[in-house]
Design an enzyme around this catalytic site. Structure first.
Site, PDB file in Angstrom:
ATOM      1  CB  CYS A  46      -0.910   0.021   1.221  1.00 33.74           C
ATOM      2  SG  CYS A  46      -2.002  -1.394   1.308  1.00 33.74           S
ATOM      3  CG  ASP A 140     -22.082  10.323 -16.646  1.00 30.34           C
ATOM      4  OD1 ASP A 140     -21.169   9.849 -15.918  1.00 30.34           O
ATOM      5  OD2 ASP A 140     -22.561   9.677 -17.599  1.00 30.34           O
TER       6      ASP A 140
HETATM    7  C1  BEZ Z   1       0.488  -4.674   1.795  1.00 24.96           C
HETATM    8  O1  BEZ Z   1      -0.002  -3.584   1.476  1.00 24.96           O
HETATM    9  O2  BEZ Z   1       1.687  -4.844   1.818  1.00 24.96           O
HETATM   10  C2  BEZ Z   1      -0.419  -5.841   2.117  1.00 24.96           C
HETATM   11  C3  BEZ Z   1      -1.586  -5.632   2.814  1.00 24.96           C
HETATM   12  C4  BEZ Z   1      -2.394  -6.721   3.133  1.00 24.96           C
HETATM   13  C5  BEZ Z   1      -2.005  -7.988   2.720  1.00 24.96           C
HETATM   14  C6  BEZ Z   1      -0.848  -8.170   2.007  1.00 24.96           C
HETATM   15  C7  BEZ Z   1      -0.038  -7.094   1.696  1.00 24.96           C
END
Ligand code: BEZ
Length: 228
Positions: A46, A140
């Site tokens: 993330c 829209d």
């Molecule tokens: C990550 O963002 O590294 C991750 C999050 C949840 C499960 C596996 C990876």
């Protein structure tokens, strides 16, 4: 329960975000929108994704696209984690905030309503985390495209930008973009268009690929400047 379908009006929810309380439709205004979810703050994949999204944000704003992220963590975590994202991904720039808000969906209400939960990845209490959803919303307010990746697979933001280019190019026009299309490449004539109509609509000419079936459906055309 079916989830959101292409063409559905995207729900106009209100949410707490790192930019304050937001009503989605008001936030989007006349822009296109990308709502993208991620499983959890302070996680490695993330962190790379939100950093990449931040570094590419000027490309999205050039295309009149507003971005908004979401996870099931609280605002305090979003703010704390933002510093890590910026430190890891934007070291050389002086930015002190992300160029898009992050929704704090701590009660998982939006994640459930929008079908964003990943049934495989769970938190320490055994509750599902958010998957990596991408919703592209048109001016829209209808859903133009959705992607759903599991938590273990990070997204390719070049591909997300590429599909925005295709969506914006083809919106309201009778043409389509082939596999791996990039802006400037030839586009394809849709199968429903007659040869006569295609010839009048595409002055750049039409190249029809000969195929074993003898059917003349694989038709490319360059896009003239005036048509773009
Ligand atoms: C990550 O963002 O590294 C991750 C999050 C949840 C499960 C596996 C990876």
């Amino acid at each position: 329960m079916p989830g959101l379908l292409l063409g559905d009006v995207f729900p106009d929810f209100e949410a707490e975000t790192t930019y304050g309380k937001i009503k989605l439709h008001e936030f989007l205004g006349d822009s296109w929108g990308i709502l993208f979810s991620h499983p959890r703050d302070y996680t490695p994949v993330c962190t790379t994704e939100l950093g990449r999204a931040a570094r590419m944000s000027s490309e999205f704003s050039k295309r009149n696209v507003k971005m908004i992220a979401l996870s099931i963590d609280c605002l305090e975590d979003h703010h704390g984690w933002t510093k890590d994202i910026l430190a890891y991904n934007c070291e050389e720039s002086s930015c002190t905030s992300l160029p898009f808000p992050i929704i704090a969906d701590s009660k998982r209400e939006l994640a459930v309503a929008l079908g964003m939960l990943d049934p495989v990845e769970k938190d320490q209490d055994g509750l599902p985390l958010t998957a990596r959803c991408v919703f592209i919303i048109g001016p829209d307010k209808t859903l133009k495209l959705s992607l759903l990746y599991p938590a273990t697979t990070g997204r390719n933001f070049d591909e997300i930008l590429r599909v925005v280019d295709s969506l914006q190019l083809t919106a309201g026009r009778r043409l389509a973009t082939p596999a791996d299309w990039r802006p400037g490449d030839c586009v394809m004539v849709p199968p429903s268009m007659s040869e006569e109509e295609a010839a009048s609509l595409f002055p750049g000419g039409i190249y029809t690929k000969e195929l074993p079936s003898g059917k003349k459906y694989l038709r490319y055309t360059p896009l003239e400047e005036t048509q773009q």
